[in-house]
Design a protein around this motif. Structure first.
Motif, short mmCIF file in Angstrom:
data_model
loop_
_atom_site.label_atom_id
_atom_site.label_comp_id
_atom_site.label_asym_id
_atom_site.label_seq_id
_atom_site.Cartn_x
_atom_site.Cartn_y
_atom_site.Cartn_z
N ARG A 322 0.83 -1.19 0.00
CA ARG A 322 0.00 0.00 0.00
C ARG A 322 0.87 1.25 0.00
N LYS A 323 1.97 1.17 0.73
CA LYS A 323 2.89 2.30 0.82
C LYS A 323 3.37 2.71 -0.57
N GLU A 324 3.73 1.67 -1.35
CA GLU A 324 4.22 1.95 -2.69
C GLU A 324 3.11 2.52 -3.56
N MET A 325 1.90 2.00 -3.41
CA MET A 325 0.78 2.47 -4.20
C MET A 325 0.54 3.95 -3.94
N LEU A 326 0.70 4.36 -2.67
CA LEU A 326 0.46 5.75 -2.33
C LEU A 326 1.49 6.67 -2.97
N LEU A 327 2.66 6.11 -3.33
CA LEU A 327 3.69 6.92 -3.94
C LEU A 327 3.50 7.03 -5.45
N ASP A 328 2.45 6.35 -5.97
CA ASP A 328 2.22 6.38 -7.41
C ASP A 328 1.80 7.78 -7.83
N VAL C 112 16.33 5.76 -3.06
CA VAL C 112 17.29 6.83 -3.31
C VAL C 112 18.54 6.26 -3.99
N LEU C 113 18.98 5.12 -3.50
CA LEU C 113 20.17 4.49 -4.09
C LEU C 113 19.92 4.08 -5.54
N GLU C 114 18.74 3.54 -5.81
CA GLU C 114 18.41 3.14 -7.18
C GLU C 114 18.36 4.34 -8.10
N ASN C 115 17.84 5.47 -7.59
CA ASN C 115 17.83 6.70 -8.36
C ASN C 115 19.26 7.04 -8.81
N MET C 116 20.18 6.88 -7.85
CA MET C 116 21.57 7.23 -8.13
C MET C 116 22.18 6.25 -9.13
N LYS C 117 21.99 4.96 -8.87
CA LYS C 117 22.61 3.95 -9.73
C LYS C 117 22.09 4.03 -11.15
N LEU C 118 20.84 4.43 -11.29
CA LEU C 118 20.24 4.55 -12.62
C LEU C 118 21.05 5.48 -13.49
N ALA C 119 21.58 6.55 -12.86
CA ALA C 119 22.19 7.61 -13.64
C ALA C 119 23.56 7.26 -14.20
N ALA C 120 24.19 6.24 -13.67
CA ALA C 120 25.54 5.90 -14.15
C ALA C 120 25.49 5.53 -15.62
N THR C 121 26.53 5.93 -16.35
CA THR C 121 26.53 5.67 -17.79
C THR C 121 27.31 4.41 -18.10
N GLY C 166 10.20 8.78 -3.11
CA GLY C 166 8.96 9.51 -2.96
C GLY C 166 8.71 10.01 -1.54
N THR C 167 9.47 9.49 -0.57
CA THR C 167 9.27 9.94 0.80
C THR C 167 10.18 11.10 1.16
N LEU C 168 11.02 11.53 0.25
CA LEU C 168 11.94 12.62 0.55
C LEU C 168 11.21 13.95 0.61
N SER C 169 11.75 14.89 1.38
CA SER C 169 11.19 16.23 1.43
C SER C 169 11.61 16.97 0.16
N GLY C 170 11.00 18.16 -0.04
CA GLY C 170 11.30 18.94 -1.25
C GLY C 170 12.78 19.25 -1.39
N GLY C 171 13.37 19.71 -0.31
CA GLY C 171 14.78 20.07 -0.37
C GLY C 171 15.66 18.86 -0.62
N GLN C 172 15.32 17.73 0.01
CA GLN C 172 16.08 16.51 -0.21
C GLN C 172 15.99 16.07 -1.66
N ARG C 173 14.83 16.29 -2.27
CA ARG C 173 14.69 15.90 -3.67
C ARG C 173 15.60 16.73 -4.57
N LYS C 174 15.71 18.03 -4.25
CA LYS C 174 16.61 18.88 -5.02
C LYS C 174 18.04 18.35 -4.93
N LEU C 175 18.43 17.99 -3.70
CA LEU C 175 19.78 17.45 -3.50
C LEU C 175 19.95 16.16 -4.28
N LEU C 176 18.94 15.29 -4.22
CA LEU C 176 19.03 14.01 -4.92
C LEU C 176 19.19 14.24 -6.42
N GLU C 177 18.41 15.18 -6.97
CA GLU C 177 18.50 15.40 -8.40
C GLU C 177 19.87 15.90 -8.80
#
Lengths: 330, 318, 279
Positions: A322-328, C112-121, C166-177
């Motif tokens: 459910r947690k993941e679904m909410l992030l959709d 967050v880690l997967e976001n990072m690993k995705l970007a590697a070329t 998706g659980t990161l705050s706005g500022g954390q997302r900026k940092l992640l990007e």
């Protein structure tokens, strides 16, 4: 009301060859919809193409079965490429409608008098599965436990089908946990982000479409072999809707989701079917309300109702979180 | 269209080479039949288009609103347990019921779900489930046997030069055009219509300028339900009444809407006529059982060449 | 200020000693409205260039066009000497031109880690067939993970490594990007309003990350509204208004440029008799 019959019917259906075929097709659809976010509503078209690939090769052109299988697989690759070309750059809703349209176009062509020399038109094709059953190592008998029994032919079909399900599940499991799978899942979340990191979104979507489509065509072949006939009207859009129900029920984006979904789907559906027939037979439900032929219609209505309730109350299905679904974010 | 014609002539059967005055007559007849078919698709598609324009929901169950309209009218007209009214009052009541049903679905299902924040893709899948449910409930009550209304069933076709058309079909075309003009008038000249157009083109701005979004959407669904029911009666009159008639029409509605431009009501009208004409005229070269296939192929071709459709805005569709 | 840029005349379109990005006659119109019309613009390699201007000046549109997320109606541009007009977004990214988004696009259901690993070329495992055979890519994956963890540490996101992005705050997302963009090892980074929606406490941290990028040899161009931010870290400032470049130069010079002040206030600032003129 003979509950033993009802329950055994349900079990027999849940682990039977049809459930295996739908599980296989749903695994393909899960790759499209659950993992890549592709709203492919033409999965039945892949089943159609695979089924007829085998059937027409053997029945119309007298080719050996294994050649028919290759032709079926080949046609599904061609279909995926043709389908993907106009649709993969479209937004989700356009993709859905375009793929339904493509599926119907194909079905109507296969069904038409124009195509009858090859496909058998409205009548379809029969007598192409002989080779498959000839290689069965299972001696002629019936097998099973309790009231759940299968003929040796059904058992062979069942075994091969579930083996294919297992193979497909392993392939998908390996892929989704690989970097390829990571790109695919990222595309589901946000295509622009993936582009900005240098990956070709179109190419990945196409690969997903082809792979899921090939798996779908394998399901179509098994369905044809099992029924020992193909008929265009068995490949109408309702099949895709059943597949979506199965994917959602089991949990979209989960490796085992389609398998669990299909087993449960067929078990529950057959349970209601059987229970309703028993109730009519026992006089609890009068035939003037629902006659025996209409029981079939009730099962479709139930699927529809089930899909609605699922999407409203438990869209993540059985295995989803459910947690993941909410992030959709879509 | 040009692509279609080139394909068509290339694939045509050897012994049906199109030429000579006989062909022109048949072509004209097919054109007229296409206009009639297109008119029916247009009436039913407009509601679908308005619903999409205002809520971005693709209502897969719209075909069932068509079927229910036709079937309710049938029940009131010929049904065994029904009152046996003449078709016209039966149709009128069916339209009202269709409109009420549309409003009920919006008020009872979509509004609470929208409030809950259910995503568009999930809503779309819900409409598919709803479509399955409604269609098979109709099947249980209506049965598999195709039926007709009592009145206006068999008629002598009027001889208008090369084309023949029954008075019934002529009146249906006229009424359909009137209804479409009425919808156009509603959209252009009334407060409600302006609100609908505003909501379709810019939802945030519309809401900020004080438009009651829920009320507008409810009106759209009531209108859509009523129009679908009317289309259902017309379709039942010109063809036959079956439990899945609306569903068979649904894909053609989608084709018409996308060809005309998703989100544009006028696009839906224009696109629907084009689809109807393509479907009927394809039978000049191809077997009749492929009519719908050609119409859907036109849809795919449009998506390839000009995905925003004839009247659509050139926004990103991908 | 960047040494190479000292002594340049502050005129719109002035050539740079070592330009990485050269833009010529790029136009983008929506309907009848011209959103962007840049005659000539050069971005200096290895410097931090700020792109400022009032709302609707065309800054984001220009970014979108240059990075392949929108098409230009006319014009050409080159990146690192090679013509890249009309190239798709992913090809530009592969050439080393990476952008971030004003509304962050963190991939919510990936960690967050997967976001990072995705970007590697150059990941072998990203090919379909290779993906099926873990031995072919596991080694590379481990190296990528190590680099990702180092970057996460640097951006202080290491503790969120295994959480859904998706659980990161706005500022954390900026940092992640920003961190994710770095995984690509880009030549140039286009930051689209990196401070937007970030709470002021985080601004300093983001700013020091941006200067770090330049110090590591990357070229940075960012869109920003906050003039303090711009003054603080930019080597060069370009001001746009109504789709055109109206001024460019060192930060202080641009801030005092009458054309720039006009652009923000809407008309010449010492005209009498208006509602702003309250004596």
């Amino acid at each position: 009301m003979d509950w033993a019959v009802i329950v055994s019917d349900a079990i027999r259906s849940g682990i039977g060859p049809v459930a295996a075929v739908y599980a296989l097709a749903a695994i393909g659809l899960n790759l499209h919809f659950g993992y890549t976010g592709l709203l492919n509503f033409g999965q039945v078209a892949f089943m159609l193409v695979g089924a007829y690939g085998v059937a027409a090769s053997v029945s119309t052109y007298d080719l050996p079965l294994w050649v028919g299988v290759l032709i079926g697989l080949g046609s599904s690759v061609v279909l995926a490429l043709l389908l993907g070309l106009p649709t993969l750059r479209l937004r989700a809703e356009y993709l859905a409608i375009a793929t339904i349209a493509a599926g119907e176009i194909l079905r109507l062509f296969y069904r038409s008098s124009w195509a009858e020399p090859v496909t058998g038109g409205v009548f379809g094709l029969q007598r192409f599965a002989v080779e498959f059953y000839d290689v069965s190592p299972i001696p002629r008998d019936t097998y099973g436990f309790w009231l759940v029994r299968y003929t040796s032919l059904d058992l062979w079909a069942l075994a091969v089908a579930w083996a294919m399900v297992l193979l497909a599940a392993v392939v998908i499991a390996l892929l989704v946990h690989s970097p390829w799978g990571r790109v695919i899942r990222a595309i589901r979340e946000d295509e622009d982000a993936v582009r900005s990191l240098g990956k070709s979104v179109y190419a990945y979507k196409m690969q997903s479409l082809v792979l899921g489509g090939v798996i779908g065509s394998m399901a179509g072949m098994m369905l044809a072999i099992q029924n020992q006939s193909v008929n265009p009207d068995s490949y109408d859009p309702v099949v895709t809707f059943f597949l979506y129900t199965i994917v959602v029920l089991g949990g979209a984006g989960r490796v085992l989701g389609p398998i669990v979904g299909s087993i449960l789907f067929w078990a529950i559906l057959t349970f209601f079917d059987s229970a309703l027939r028993e109730a009519i037979g026992a006089g609890y439900v009068s035939p003037s309300v629902i006659s025996a032929p209409e029981v079939g219609a009730v099962r479709f209505a139930l699927v529809g109702l089930g899909l609605v309730l699922l999407m409203i109350f438990r869209p993540q299905g059985l295995l989803g979180s459910r947690k993941e679904m909410l992030l959709d974010a879509r | 269209m040009r692509v279609h014609l080139v394909l068509a002539t290339a694939l045509a059967q050897g012994d049906e080479v199109p030429q000579g005055p006989g062909f022109l007559d048949r072509a004209l007849q097919a054109l007229v039949d296409g206009i009639q078919f297109g008119a029916i698709i247009a009436i039913t598609a407009v509601g679908l288009s308005l619903i999409f324009g205002t809520t971005h929901l693709i209502n897969f169950a719209h075909g069932e609103l068509v079927t229910i309209g036709a079937v309710v009218a049938f029940f009131l007209n010929v049904g065994a347990a029904g009152p046996g009214w003449h078709l016209i009052p039966s149709a009128a009541v069916a339209i009202v019921i269709g409109a009420l049903l549309g409003g009920l679905i919006e008020r009872g299902m979509w509004r609470p779900l929208r409030k809950r924040g259910v995503g568009l893709i999930n809503l779309f899948i819900i409409t598919i489930g709803l479509s399955l449910l409604l269609r098979h409930i109709v099947l249980v009550f209506f049965g598999t046997r195709p039926q007709s209304y009592r009145e206006y069933d068999i008629q002598q076709a009027l001889d208008l030069g090369p084309i023949g058309i029954t008075p019934r079909d002529l009146i249906i075309i006229a009424l359909s055009v009137l209804v479409l003009l009425g919808v156009a008038f509603l959209l252009q000249r009334t407060r409600t219509g302006t609100a609908i157009r505003a909501l379709s083109s810019n939802p945030d701005l519309a809401e900020a300028s004080g438009i009651d979004v829920n009320r507008v959407v409810l009106i759209v669904w009531v209108l859509g339900g009523g129009l679908a029911a009317l289309g259902g009666v017309f379709y039942g009159l010109t063809e036959i009444i079956t439990w899945d008639m609306g569903f068979r029409l649904l894909l053609l509605m989608f084709a018409g809407i996308i060809l005309g431009g998703l989100g544009s009501a006028y696009g839906a009208m224009v696109g629907s006529f084009v689809i109807g004409i393509v479907a009927q005229m394809s039978s000049l070269w191809f077997p009749i059982d492929l009519q719908n296939a050609w119409a859907l192929l036109a849809l795919i071709v449009v998506l390839l060449i000009r995905p925003q459709g004839i009247l659509g805005q050139r926004e990103r569709v991908g | 200020m960047h040494a190479d840029l000292a002594g340049l005349t502050a005129d719109p379109g002035v050539p740079k000693p070592d330009p990485l990005l050269v833009v010529d006659g790029v136009t983008r119109a929506f309907g009848g409205l011209v959103a962007v019309h840049v005659e000539h613009l050069e971005i200096q390699r290895g410097a931090i260039t700020a792109l400022i201007g009032p709302n609707g000046a065309g800054k984001s549109t220009l970014f979108n066009v240059l990075s392949g997320f929108d098409r230009a109606d006319a014009g050409r541009w080159t990146f690192d000497g090679a013509p890249v007009t009309g190239r798709s977004a992913h090809r530009l990214a592969r050439r080393g031109l990476v952008r971030t988004f004003q509304l962050t696009k963190t991939l919510g259901r990936l960690s967050v880690l997967e976001n990072m690993k995705l970007a590697a070329t150059g990941q072998r495992g990203e090919r379909l067939v290779a993906g099926l055979l873990p031995p072919l890519w596991l080694g590379q994956e481990r190296a990528i993970e190590q680099r990702a963890d180092e970057l996460l540490e640097r951006f202080r996101l290491a503790h969120m490594r295994d959480e859904y992005a998706g659980t990161l705050s706005g500022g954390q997302r900026k940092l992640l990007e920003m961190a994710r963009a770095l995984m690509v090892r880009p030549t140039m980074v286009l930051l689209d309003e990196p401070m937007a929606g970030v709470n002021p406490a985080l601004t300093q941290s983001l700013l020091s990350h941006i200067t770090d990028l330049r110090d590591e040899g990357m070229t940075v161009c960012f869109v920003e509204h906050d003039m303090d931010v711009v003054m603080g870290i930019s080597d060069w400032v370009v001001c746009m208004a109504e789709g055109e470049v109206v001024a460019e130069g060192p930060p202080r010079a641009v801030a005092q440029n009458p054309a720039v002040i006009d652009a923000y206030l809407g008309r010449h600032h010492d005209e009498p008799g208006t509602e702003y003129d309250d004596g």
